[in-house]
Write an enzyme that holds these catalytic residues in place. Sequence first.
Site, PDB file in Angstrom:
ATOM      1  N   ASP A 163      62.562 -43.465 -30.317  1.00 16.56           N
ATOM      2  CA  ASP A 163      63.510 -42.945 -31.305  1.00 16.56           C
ATOM      3  C   ASP A 163      63.171 -43.612 -32.628  1.00 16.56           C
ATOM      4  O   ASP A 163      63.704 -44.662 -32.961  1.00 16.56           O
ATOM      5  CB  ASP A 163      64.930 -43.290 -30.851  1.00 16.56           C
ATOM      6  CG  ASP A 163      65.985 -42.454 -31.549  1.00 16.56           C
ATOM      7  OD1 ASP A 163      65.613 -41.620 -32.386  1.00 16.56           O
ATOM      8  OD2 ASP A 163      67.178 -42.639 -31.254  1.00 16.56           O
ATOM      9  N   ARG A 216      62.451 -49.412 -34.464  1.00 16.46           N
ATOM     10  CA  ARG A 216      62.556 -49.995 -33.128  1.00 16.46           C
ATOM     11  C   ARG A 216      61.710 -51.247 -32.938  1.00 16.46           C
ATOM     12  O   ARG A 216      62.101 -52.138 -32.182  1.00 16.46           O
ATOM     13  CB  ARG A 216      62.134 -48.950 -32.082  1.00 16.46           C
ATOM     14  CG  ARG A 216      62.999 -47.699 -32.070  1.00 16.46           C
ATOM     15  CD  ARG A 216      64.438 -48.026 -31.757  1.00 16.46           C
ATOM     16  NE  ARG A 216      65.280 -46.834 -31.752  1.00 16.46           N
ATOM     17  CZ  ARG A 216      66.613 -46.861 -31.699  1.00 16.46           C
ATOM     18  NH1 ARG A 216      67.247 -48.021 -31.669  1.00 16.46           N
ATOM     19  NH2 ARG A 216      67.304 -45.747 -31.695  1.00 16.46           N
ATOM     20  N   ARG A 269      71.337 -41.004 -41.751  1.00 19.47           N
ATOM     21  CA  ARG A 269      70.267 -40.461 -40.914  1.00 19.47           C
ATOM     22  C   ARG A 269      69.973 -39.004 -41.242  1.00 19.47           C
ATOM     23  O   ARG A 269      68.995 -38.438 -40.743  1.00 19.47           O
ATOM     24  CB  ARG A 269      70.659 -40.593 -39.440  1.00 19.47           C
ATOM     25  CG  ARG A 269      70.852 -42.030 -38.986  1.00 19.47           C
ATOM     26  CD  ARG A 269      71.534 -42.080 -37.636  1.00 19.47           C
ATOM     27  NE  ARG A 269      70.703 -41.500 -36.581  1.00 19.47           N
ATOM     28  CZ  ARG A 269      71.179 -41.141 -35.393  1.00 19.47           C
ATOM     29  NH1 ARG A 269      72.476 -41.301 -35.112  1.00 19.47           N
ATOM     30  NH2 ARG A 269      70.363 -40.640 -34.490  1.00 19.47           N
ATOM     31  N   LYS A 286      66.802 -32.967 -34.086  1.00 23.76           N
ATOM     32  CA  LYS A 286      68.114 -33.243 -33.492  1.00 23.76           C
ATOM     33  C   LYS A 286      69.188 -33.207 -34.576  1.00 23.76           C
ATOM     34  O   LYS A 286      68.860 -33.221 -35.768  1.00 23.76           O
ATOM     35  CB  LYS A 286      68.087 -34.601 -32.777  1.00 23.76           C
ATOM     36  CG  LYS A 286      67.716 -35.798 -33.655  1.00 23.76           C
ATOM     37  CD  LYS A 286      67.498 -37.039 -32.810  1.00 23.76           C
ATOM     38  CE  LYS A 286      67.250 -38.252 -33.680  1.00 23.76           C
ATOM     39  NZ  LYS A 286      66.929 -39.466 -32.910  1.00 23.76           N
ATOM     40  N   HIS A 287      70.442 -33.056 -34.186  1.00 23.43           N
ATOM     41  CA  HIS A 287      71.037 -32.975 -32.855  1.00 23.43           C
ATOM     42  C   HIS A 287      71.652 -31.582 -32.729  1.00 23.43           C
ATOM     43  O   HIS A 287      72.681 -31.318 -33.371  1.00 23.43           O
ATOM     44  CB  HIS A 287      72.116 -34.028 -32.659  1.00 23.43           C
ATOM     45  CG  HIS A 287      71.655 -35.437 -32.923  1.00 23.43           C
ATOM     46  ND1 HIS A 287      71.550 -35.975 -34.183  1.00 23.43           N
ATOM     47  CD2 HIS A 287      71.266 -36.420 -32.065  1.00 23.43           C
ATOM     48  CE1 HIS A 287      71.139 -37.226 -34.108  1.00 23.43           C
ATOM     49  NE2 HIS A 287      70.947 -37.531 -32.825  1.00 23.43           N
ATOM     50  N   HIS A 343      78.484 -41.732 -29.198  1.00 20.97           N
ATOM     51  CA  HIS A 343      78.162 -42.862 -28.327  1.00 20.97           C
ATOM     52  C   HIS A 343      79.420 -43.381 -27.646  1.00 20.97           C
ATOM     53  O   HIS A 343      79.339 -44.056 -26.616  1.00 20.97           O
ATOM     54  CB  HIS A 343      77.519 -43.998 -29.128  1.00 20.97           C
ATOM     55  CG  HIS A 343      76.173 -43.667 -29.690  1.00 20.97           C
ATOM     56  ND1 HIS A 343      76.024 -42.990 -30.879  1.00 20.97           N
ATOM     57  CD2 HIS A 343      74.921 -43.891 -29.215  1.00 20.97           C
ATOM     58  CE1 HIS A 343      74.729 -42.844 -31.127  1.00 20.97           C
ATOM     59  NE2 HIS A 343      74.038 -43.371 -30.129  1.00 20.97           N
ATOM     60  N   ASP A 397      70.458 -35.371 -25.334  1.00 19.42           N
ATOM     61  CA  ASP A 397      70.714 -36.686 -25.932  1.00 19.42           C
ATOM     62  C   ASP A 397      70.904 -37.664 -24.770  1.00 19.42           C
ATOM     63  O   ASP A 397      70.973 -37.263 -23.608  1.00 19.42           O
ATOM     64  CB  ASP A 397      71.945 -36.631 -26.838  1.00 19.42           C
ATOM     65  CG  ASP A 397      71.908 -37.709 -27.927  1.00 19.42           C
ATOM     66  OD1 ASP A 397      71.152 -38.689 -27.769  1.00 19.42           O
ATOM     67  OD2 ASP A 397      72.636 -37.581 -28.929  1.00 19.42           O
TER      68      ASP A 397
END
Length: 975
Positions: free
Chosen positions: A106, A114, A174, A204-205, A217, A291
């Site tokens: 990701d 990351r 984002r 996405k999304h 989340h 997801d």
Amino acid sequence: MTIRRILVLLLMIIFIPVSGRGQVLNDEQSWVDSVFQSLSVDEKIAQLMIVRANEPGKDYFPSIEKYIKKNNIGGVCFFRNHPHHQAIITNHWQSMAKTPLLISIDAEWGLGMRLDSTTIFPFQMTLGAIQDNGLVYQMGAVIAQECKRIGVHMNFAPVIDINSNPANPVIGMRSFGQDRENVMLKGMAYMQGLQEYGIIATAKHFPGHGDTDTDSHKTLPLISHSAARLDSVELYPFRQLINNGLGGIMIAHLYIPAYEKQAGLASTLSPNIVTGLLRDELGFKGLIVTDALDMKGVTKYHKPGDIEVQALLAGNDILLLPADIPKAIKGIKEAVDKGELAIEVLDERCRKVLAYKYRAGLSKEVEIEPRELFHDLNSSHASALNRILYESSVTLLRNENDILPLRELDTLQIAYVSSGGSPDDDNFGNTLELYGRIDRFNLPENTRKKELEELCENLESYNLVIVGVRNTNIFSFKNYGISDDTWSFIRDLSSQKKVILDLFASPYALSALGTEQLPEAIIISYQDNPLTEEIGAELIFGGIAAKGKLPVCIAGLYEAGDGMITEAIRFRFVDPAMLGISDSYIAKADSIAQSGIGLKAYPGCQVLAAKDGKIFYHKTFGYHSYDEKQEVRQGDLYDLASLTKIAATTLSIMDMVTEGQVDIDRRLSYYLPYLRGTDKEHIIIRELLAHQARFRAWIPYFRYTIDEKEIDPLIYSDQVSEEYPVRVAEGMYIHKDYYYQVLDSIRFSSLRENNQYRYSDLGFYLLKEAMESINNVPYEDFVEEQYYRPLGLTTMGYLPLQEFDKEYITPTEDDKAFRMQLLQGDVHDQGAAMLGGVSGHAGLFSNAFDMAVIMQLFLDGGVYGGERYVEAEVLDEFIQTQFPLNGNRRGIGFDKPMLEYDEDGSTCKSVSSSSFGHSGFTGTYAWADPENRLVYIFLSNRVHPDMNNPKIMEYDIRTNLHQVFYDALKNATPQ
């Protein structure tokens, strides 16, 4: 090669059709068929699963090996760790996998999202402000190349949600913004960059996560828009990317009543959305990825095992991060056995995943080479592109009276207030200080009332305040890390004086400012990091132009698409790769500069090189002294020695010629009548400046004032007084009348018999006297007010100890013959010291940046910062060789290349004949080349601790380094 891999290859051979069987299957189909036929039903199920490799920042799950060996999972998704560790574990896992693993990550803003020690590209909303979508494509291409280098095949990017809700807790920065066309075009560019370099882009999304105020989340967000609205806005970028070959789409965990009537059913698990809308209506044929299936947006309503079955039934191809792999496989197997999930559907999904593995290059065994991994993931090209992206995004929303870029710096008393960030780690303030004279203040979080009152009192004397709002975050629910007190302070301050606000945060944060008391200028820099802070300062002073456009609306203040354009008028900082310069040349330059320290040619140095006004090399090396206690910093001052001749005297003479105050073809005695009746009466200023006025090279004035290292007590005192007011050095003051004896020694010195070129300081003593006579102002004040302050030079000037602590000034000689002390802040040149530190031939101190400004002014025909200081015609005359027929290479005040190149000469081989500059006794050098548009500055204290140290000349360090920059530009690769 593993036994399992060998078996796979044998199966491939067996199932390749022989000639005459009809149409020959292509390589992809052959590989897919062979691998597919080697899989059990359980393995086909596992091939659809991408498993979480690790928790962010933690070691990899030991269970992964079991999933690979026992279940033959389809792939893994990596989270935060070190790239070297990831490369090693990827090699290990791939080596044991029966079917090659699809490696995903990701990485919306690159691997740096990351992996530590890798490039962190801008957030997508920052990119949304950029007007050149080609830059976003280039970013996608670089991210793709970095992914491939570390063995990643699939990137869960770009985000093409249209962020129309400022309170969105999960998308926000984002997203590319709220304009559907801008989001689509940026997403398309990012996608194409990834896919054209072999990485599966996963937009996405779906069908759009931009208008939510809850976090999937933690719960299941509701999207309550009508189908017509969703089709017109949210689906628009997805539709366009699908039509242009998008490889993958990630389905969001959302509840959307317009598409799905079953309450609480996440879009991830909805056949109406995944199959009906995405597959059938939009015609998407690529990989459909859920997801994360361990998010509460789905786990709140469904259990592991059931979730994965529903996701496949809905139409998804890849099950991302199942919470329980064994339960998921068991649940899906039972659904197949019961006929709830047709085996044909499972086979079709498995074949699709295998086809994408083939396209990702997984039909061939490729091992990641760990050597040079860090270098490859931090390329100079990526660094250069990153700077360009940030430069292109920074957005100027308000610019009352065209205050930016700042001009007429001598009229400004500038204060800088850092809000929220540490004053010890403030690249914004550090860069502002390079461009102009500022005083720094700090507004800490949770400021007490008394502290705030004291700050406001301290700011009263300034007519301009720059406020940098730093140390922010991306979370709307945390007010982006900016307190109400900060906004209140900015409002109050803006009502009293001119304020420039640079917001290093989400543009949404600006809504807290209100509309009543707005700063004179408002800049949105979007993110807070050392690069954005440097760029924000550059924009304020005109190092770069403002060209970004706001990607979202700010309620009550600005609309999406707002943004003002400015011009660049000063030095700009760039990465060498932006000019196509290879890393090898930068490394060579570093090596030469560092070698001088190893050879003890100097304890430290500053080096700067600029092409076309773009500084591509600005570094410091070594220490102030050989005790290695104080490292050299960019703001430290060096004794310029004879660079004073061009940075003060020649500049002043040119300006005074422009103003008609001086005629260089007149006799110097016209301006200094006391020369009449001496053999200096007929000296012409042009000849003096070209060093062929028959002056002796120098006069050792100080030797007449000492006897066996004992100073004459009638000439010097260790205390400052009315009789001894002139500082020579620490605890050493010279009699007020000795100034005239120095001048008289020049006045009555004998001239040489011929007018052949001979370098001499003596005439420059007299020029300083002439200019003071004409202007009726102390010379140090004249150059300060006329040039250095308007130019924003923060370090250049005479008598540095009046403004700077010693710790910021590099020491020169430990003088054992005259002043009997280490010189630090007092001019090294003995004659200039005896005149109080101010002369026409020596006395200036500066850092490399300020000296480069002077040289760039010369290179640009007398203009810098949008202001003209010298007429172009005058400057052009001064930089020409004046008396070549006399064997004299010199210009008017300036040094020039040898008339015929000599490898032991004062310049490197590649300088053009039009170039000019000067060198200094203390180990300094400044050169400008109009033909190549190159400025080069080298400052060192090679005379520390002994002025007789010749190594800088013996090893040609300054000129060798200069030559490297010519070679670098000559061999630059066009970008």
